[in-house]
Write an enzyme that holds these catalytic residues in place. Structure first.
Site, PDB file in Angstrom:
ATOM      1  N   SER A  14      -0.415   0.033  -7.319  1.00  0.00           N
ATOM      2  CA  SER A  14      -1.657   0.807  -7.444  1.00  0.00           C
ATOM      3  C   SER A  14      -2.650   0.501  -6.327  1.00  0.00           C
ATOM      4  O   SER A  14      -3.619   1.238  -6.149  1.00  0.00           O
ATOM      5  CB  SER A  14      -2.314   0.542  -8.806  1.00  0.00           C
ATOM      6  OG  SER A  14      -2.694  -0.813  -8.925  1.00  0.00           O
ATOM      7  N   GLY A  15      -2.437  -0.588  -5.578  1.00  0.00           N
ATOM      8  CA  GLY A  15      -3.335  -0.917  -4.475  1.00  0.00           C
ATOM      9  C   GLY A  15      -4.235  -2.117  -4.721  1.00  0.00           C
ATOM     10  O   GLY A  15      -5.117  -2.403  -3.917  1.00  0.00           O
ATOM     11  N   LYS A  16      -4.010  -2.851  -5.803  1.00  0.00           N
ATOM     12  CA  LYS A  16      -4.864  -3.994  -6.143  1.00  0.00           C
ATOM     13  C   LYS A  16      -4.896  -5.064  -5.062  1.00  0.00           C
ATOM     14  O   LYS A  16      -5.956  -5.574  -4.713  1.00  0.00           O
ATOM     15  CB  LYS A  16      -4.405  -4.643  -7.456  1.00  0.00           C
ATOM     16  CG  LYS A  16      -4.409  -3.760  -8.657  1.00  0.00           C
ATOM     17  CD  LYS A  16      -3.802  -4.453  -9.853  1.00  0.00           C
ATOM     18  CE  LYS A  16      -2.471  -5.113  -9.632  1.00  0.00           C
ATOM     19  NZ  LYS A  16      -1.372  -4.256  -9.184  1.00  0.00           N
ATOM     20  N   ASP A  37       1.273 -11.738  -8.771  1.00  0.00           N
ATOM     21  CA  ASP A  37       2.276 -11.929  -7.719  1.00  0.00           C
ATOM     22  C   ASP A  37       2.290 -13.375  -7.232  1.00  0.00           C
ATOM     23  O   ASP A  37       3.354 -13.923  -6.935  1.00  0.00           O
ATOM     24  CB  ASP A  37       2.036 -10.977  -6.543  1.00  0.00           C
ATOM     25  CG  ASP A  37       2.366  -9.533  -6.891  1.00  0.00           C
ATOM     26  OD1 ASP A  37       3.081  -9.296  -7.882  1.00  0.00           O
ATOM     27  OD2 ASP A  37       1.902  -8.632  -6.164  1.00  0.00           O
TER      28      ASP A  37
END
Length: 183
Positions: A14-16, A37
């Site tokens: 999503s681009g976090k 992550d």
């Protein structure tokens, strides 16, 4: 309110992470980024081991063992200790259990000033991004795009569906400057 911790919650791809990195450059002071992550990277074989307690299902679903959840609690306890000691943190998260995951983190960080930012992305866009990334399991982006937001209460939200992560980071930084006292 001057937050000690900013939590970015959104599905895979999503681009976090990109928003987190951009916020590090935009926000005053020194901010550290951690998240799911980082935690996965620290596990045996980067989480791709039965010992890690993670099961990846073909449809993009992920389940966790009780041992994994206990280790996850240790992870968040350590991060909350860093925040209590004065570190400013940006947590890049995927709340697979939605509001229940938010409650787990909030209880671990009790007394620490936090803001919650929802990072939304249309399922088909997340799936397209995911297909271009060799480090992602097919189906996770689409499966998580909506479900990670179920029951989560946000202070602010952005969408990377049609906007760049840099623009979304600017929106978050602007909102923080106005609403949360970070200038």
């Amino acid at each position: 309110m001057n937050p000690q911790v900013i939590v970015l919650n959104g599905g895979s791809s999503s681009g976090k992470s990109s928003i987190s990195r951009a916020l590090q450059e935009m926000l005053p002071g020194l901010w550290l980024t951690f998240g799911v992550d980082t935690f996965i990277e620290a596990l045996p074989n980067r989480g791709d081991s039965p010992r890690a307690g993670i099961t990846y299902v073909q449809d993009g679903t992920i389940t966790f063992s009780a041992a994994h959840r206990a280790l996850e609690l240790s992870w968040y306890t350590g991060l909350s200790s860093m925040a209590r000691a004065g570190a400013h943190l940006i947590l890049d998260e995927v709340m697979l259990s939605g509001g229940t995951g938010q409650e787990r983190i909030q209880s671990t960080f009790a007394g620490v000033s936090m803001v919650w930012v929802g990072v939304r992305c249309a399922p088909e866009v997340a799936a397209s991004r995911e297909a271009q990334r060799p480090d992602r399991a097919e189906g996770m982006g689409r499966a998580q795009a909506l479900s990670v937001h179920n029951g989560v209460i946000y202070d602010f939200e952005v969408s990377t569906t049609n906007r760049s992560t840099e623009d979304c980071a600017r929106d978050v930084a602007g909102w923080l400057a106005l609403s949360a006292g970070l200038e």
